[in-house]
Design an enzyme around this catalytic site. Structure first.
Site, PDB file in Angstrom:
ATOM      1  N   ASP A 216      -7.995  -5.292  -0.036  1.00 26.31           N
ATOM      2  CA  ASP A 216      -8.487  -6.174  -1.096  1.00 26.31           C
ATOM      3  C   ASP A 216      -8.119  -7.632  -0.873  1.00 26.31           C
ATOM      4  O   ASP A 216      -8.601  -8.506  -1.591  1.00 26.31           O
ATOM      5  CB  ASP A 216      -7.945  -5.710  -2.456  1.00 26.31           C
ATOM      6  CG  ASP A 216      -8.544  -4.375  -2.862  1.00 26.31           C
ATOM      7  OD1 ASP A 216      -9.736  -4.190  -2.616  1.00 26.31           O
ATOM      8  OD2 ASP A 216      -7.815  -3.534  -3.405  1.00 26.31           O
TER       9      ASP A 216
ATOM     10  N   HIS B 256       0.848  -1.188   0.000  1.00 27.89           N
ATOM     11  CA  HIS B 256       0.000   0.000   0.000  1.00 27.89           C
ATOM     12  C   HIS B 256       0.884   1.237   0.000  1.00 27.89           C
ATOM     13  O   HIS B 256       1.929   1.245   0.647  1.00 27.89           O
ATOM     14  CB  HIS B 256      -0.921   0.022   1.235  1.00 27.89           C
ATOM     15  CG  HIS B 256      -2.081   0.935   1.049  1.00 27.89           C
ATOM     16  ND1 HIS B 256      -1.996   2.275   1.289  1.00 27.89           N
ATOM     17  CD2 HIS B 256      -3.333   0.706   0.596  1.00 27.89           C
ATOM     18  CE1 HIS B 256      -3.153   2.834   1.007  1.00 27.89           C
ATOM     19  NE2 HIS B 256      -3.984   1.906   0.577  1.00 27.89           N
TER      20      HIS B 256
HETATM   21  N1  CMC Z   1       4.184  -7.782  -4.808  1.00 26.25           N
HETATM   22  C1  CMC Z   1       5.517  -7.739  -4.994  1.00 26.25           C
HETATM   23  N2  CMC Z   1       6.252  -6.619  -4.864  1.00 26.25           N
HETATM   24  C2  CMC Z   1       5.619  -5.488  -4.568  1.00 26.25           C
HETATM   25  C3  CMC Z   1       4.227  -5.452  -4.352  1.00 26.25           C
HETATM   26  C4  CMC Z   1       3.501  -6.655  -4.480  1.00 26.25           C
HETATM   27  N3  CMC Z   1       2.181  -6.671  -4.305  1.00 26.25           N
HETATM   28  N4  CMC Z   1       3.846  -4.187  -4.049  1.00 26.25           N
HETATM   29  C5  CMC Z   1       4.963  -3.456  -4.076  1.00 26.25           C
HETATM   30  N5  CMC Z   1       6.040  -4.225  -4.379  1.00 26.25           N
HETATM   31  C6  CMC Z   1       7.445  -3.808  -4.421  1.00 26.25           C
HETATM   32  C7  CMC Z   1       7.736  -3.003  -5.674  1.00 26.25           C
HETATM   33  O1  CMC Z   1       8.183  -3.834  -6.733  1.00 26.25           O
HETATM   34  C8  CMC Z   1       8.816  -2.080  -5.173  1.00 26.25           C
HETATM   35  O2  CMC Z   1      10.018  -2.812  -5.071  1.00 26.25           O
HETATM   36  P1  CMC Z   1      11.454  -2.077  -5.321  1.00 26.25           P
HETATM   37  O3  CMC Z   1      11.565  -1.055  -4.249  1.00 26.25           O
HETATM   38  O4  CMC Z   1      12.435  -3.174  -5.234  1.00 26.25           O
HETATM   39  O5  CMC Z   1      11.354  -1.473  -6.695  1.00 26.25           O
HETATM   40  C9  CMC Z   1       8.382  -1.760  -3.735  1.00 26.25           C
HETATM   41  O6  CMC Z   1       7.633  -2.910  -3.323  1.00 26.25           O
HETATM   42  C10 CMC Z   1       7.523  -0.505  -3.612  1.00 26.25           C
HETATM   43  O7  CMC Z   1       6.422  -0.654  -4.504  1.00 26.25           O
HETATM   44  P2  CMC Z   1       5.793   0.525  -5.351  1.00 26.25           P
HETATM   45  O8  CMC Z   1       5.122  -0.049  -6.547  1.00 26.25           O
HETATM   46  O9  CMC Z   1       6.789   1.614  -5.555  1.00 26.25           O
HETATM   47  O10 CMC Z   1       4.720   1.039  -4.305  1.00 26.25           O
HETATM   48  P3  CMC Z   1       3.507   1.979  -4.621  1.00 26.25           P
HETATM   49  O11 CMC Z   1       3.232   2.727  -3.381  1.00 26.25           O
HETATM   50  O12 CMC Z   1       3.759   2.763  -5.862  1.00 26.25           O
HETATM   51  O13 CMC Z   1       2.327   0.956  -4.972  1.00 26.25           O
HETATM   52  C11 CMC Z   1       0.569  -0.596  -4.719  1.00 26.25           C
HETATM   53  C12 CMC Z   1       1.366   0.551  -4.072  1.00 26.25           C
HETATM   54  C13 CMC Z   1      -0.622  -0.909  -3.837  1.00 26.25           C
HETATM   55  C14 CMC Z   1       0.060  -0.149  -6.099  1.00 26.25           C
HETATM   56  C15 CMC Z   1       1.487  -1.837  -4.853  1.00 26.25           C
HETATM   57  O14 CMC Z   1       1.889  -2.276  -3.578  1.00 26.25           O
HETATM   58  C16 CMC Z   1       0.830  -2.984  -5.635  1.00 26.25           C
HETATM   59  O15 CMC Z   1       0.923  -3.018  -6.872  1.00 26.25           O
HETATM   60  N6  CMC Z   1       0.121  -3.928  -4.928  1.00 26.25           N
HETATM   61  C17 CMC Z   1      -0.612  -4.984  -5.596  1.00 26.25           C
HETATM   62  C18 CMC Z   1      -1.958  -4.445  -6.060  1.00 26.25           C
HETATM   63  C19 CMC Z   1      -2.902  -4.202  -4.913  1.00 26.25           C
HETATM   64  O16 CMC Z   1      -3.071  -5.027  -4.042  1.00 26.25           O
HETATM   65  N7  CMC Z   1      -3.591  -3.041  -4.949  1.00 26.25           N
HETATM   66  C20 CMC Z   1      -4.600  -2.672  -3.946  1.00 26.25           C
HETATM   67  C21 CMC Z   1      -4.186  -1.513  -3.123  1.00 26.25           C
HETATM   68  S1  CMC Z   1      -5.171  -1.249  -1.632  1.00 26.25           S
HETATM   69  C22 CMC Z   1      -6.744  -0.830  -2.112  1.00 26.25           C
HETATM   70  C23 CMC Z   1      -6.858   0.203  -3.176  1.00 26.25           C
HETATM   71  O17 CMC Z   1      -6.181   1.218  -3.182  1.00 26.25           O
HETATM   72  O18 CMC Z   1      -7.669  -0.011  -4.051  1.00 26.25           O
END
Ligand code: CMC
Length: 419
Positions: free
Chosen positions: A355, A298
């Site tokens: 989720d 998140h």
């Molecule tokens: N699985 C594997 N690695 C992950 C995941 C994951 N679910 N989420 C983040 N990472 C890694 C990402 O690759 C990055 O690694 P590095 O620093 O080595 O490059 C690090 O963690 C930080 O991730 P980010 O993408 O920069 O984080 P963000 O704040 O931009 O994204 C997120 C947040 C929720 C989009 C992301 O965690 C994600 O894609 N999660 C899976 C989708 C998900 O469950 N979404 C629902 C979010 S909660 C409800 C809502 O908002 O609708």
């Protein structure tokens, strides 16, 4: 608190600090470009406050979520309709206000009969999120007058659940079920989803309570992608229905609300693969794979997502009450356990989000997977509406970010025969 100082090419500039009621501090850089000629660059807006807002407070490190100051754990006892009122109007409704609010939400839940024809045009395979977004936008063709904001708010809240129910009925080829005025908001939705004209539906109180909880937990989450979209679109002066329709589209993506559908699809894959979690955890750690553990991570919560904790507990209770034994719940718990011990997830502070467990509850309630994100949208409606209304009342400027241009410098046009 003093000012923030910026030294740019040897020259010092001061910018005022803005402090919120929970002591969050921001640097007001609204005059930055005028004074210095430069802008800020903040990929994904992770450090950018886009507005001042009095609706929802989140402390991502402590796992705190409060609507209008009230912790989400206390609101578990409330009804979705009163939480909607709280978010939109800023205070808990008293008994008279609540009765009147509920009456209005009931009275406005019918769709204009002509709107039923729109559903005929959609293919049976249409995703219900596409139908929801299109139908909400088309409400502005029936209610083009933007002057009575409160009436349009009621119309939207009341009709969205009817649209959602109709979208489902369309996708399974059953007749539309009209809303019934003696039913409460959540009961009415279950009726429009699951009743058929051939026989009355006995609405299970367990199902109704679970739905109420899910909608409350989704009701707002400050400046997330879809809410920022609603504010962005609304900042141009676009009407309520158009702005919320845009928010619904933003929610659909798998990184946002669409994750609830993606989580179940992922758990089903793990199940079909024999139930080994480690392979999927390893794949999520491998950046080359492009795979992420859906329902993990998140932008704001870096310790735990309070909504996920509540839902994990509720999933156990609701499944037991309904007598549902879903192997996916065990797979989800096992996956969580493995991932939470893995240094990759620990270092990046990746925890199950809202989720992760919501889909298991929806499944137990008999809601089909492609409707999960619609459920999220129904829950998030009051939040979107509250933000749209707040933005209007603040008289906010049109939202218009800048960019750092990285394209070609001035180049001549070349006639086609010379290219
Ligand atoms: N699985 C594997 N690695 C992950 C995941 C994951 N679910 N989420 C983040 N990472 C890694 C990402 O690759 C990055 O690694 P590095 O620093 O080595 O490059 C690090 O963690 C930080 O991730 P980010 O993408 O920069 O984080 P963000 O704040 O931009 O994204 C997120 C947040 C929720 C989009 C992301 O965690 C994600 O894609 N999660 C899976 C989708 C998900 O469950 N979404 C629902 C979010 S909660 C409800 C809502 O908002 O609708």
């Amino acid at each position: 608190m003093g000012n923030a100082k910026l030294i740019l090419e040897g020259k010092e500039y001061e910018f005022p600090l803005v402090v919120g009621t929970e002591n969050e501090v921001g640097i007001d850089i609204s005059k930055l470009r005028d004074r210095t000629g430069v802008i800020t660059l903040d990929d994904g807006y992770g450090n950018t406050g886009s507005c001042r807002s009095a609706i929802t407070f989140i402390d991502g490190d402590k796992g705190i979520l409060r609507y209008r100051g009230i912790p989400i754990e206390e609101l578990e006892q409330a009804r979705f309709t009163e939480v909607a009122f709280l978010l939109i109007y800023g205070h808990l409704p008293n008994a008279a206000e609540l009765t009147q609010w509920r009456e209005k939400l009931t009275r406005h839940s019918l769709l204009h009969e002509d709107m039923k024809k729109f559903f005929e045009g959609f293919p049976a395979s249409a995703h219900p999120m596409a139908m929801l977004s299109a139908m909400v936008a088309s409400l502005s063709t029936y209610y083009p007058d933007d002057l009575d904001v409160d009436l349009n708010i009621v119309r939207l809240l009341a009709k969205a659940k009817t649209i959602a129910g109709f979208s489902y009925k369309k996708s399974i080829g059953q007749p539309f079920m009209y809303p019934m005025n003696h039913l409460a908001y959540t009961e009415n939705f279950l009726h429009m989803m699951f009743a058929v004209p051939a026989e009355p539906l006995k609405i299970s109180p367990t199902l109704e309570r679970a739905l109420n909880l899910l909608l409350i937990l989704h009701a707002d989450h400050e400046q997330n992608c879809s809410t920022s979209t609603v504010r962005m679109v609304g900042s141009s002066g676009a009407n309520l229905f158009a702005s919320i329709s845009a928010g619904i589209s933003a929610l659909w993506g798998p990184l946002h609300g669409g994750a609830n559908q993606a989580v179940i699809e992922m758990l089903e894959k793990i199940q079909a693969d024999g139930g080994g979690y480690q392979k999927f955890v390893d794949k999520a750690k491998d950046k080359e794979s492009g795979f992420r553990l859906m329902g993990f991570g998140h932008r704001v919560y870096k310790n735990f997502d309070p909504r996920s904790r509540i839902l994990k507990k509720a999933a156990d209770a609701v499944l037991a009450e309904l007598g549902v034994d879903d192997p996916l719940l065990e797979i989800a718990k096992g996956l969580e356990e493995v991932a939470l011990k893995d240094p990759y997830f620990v270092e990046r502070k990746l925890y199950p989000n809202v989720d992760f467990y919501s889909g298991i509850l929806y499944r137990a309630m008999g809601i089909p997977t492609n409707m999960f994100t619609v459920m999220f949208a129904l829950g998030r409606l009051p939040g979107w509406i509250a933000h749209w209304k707040e933005m209007r009342e603040q008289g906010s400027r049109i939202n218009r970010p800048r960019q750092i241009y990285t394209g070609a410098t001035q180049s001549p046009w070349v006639p086609v025969d010379k290219r």
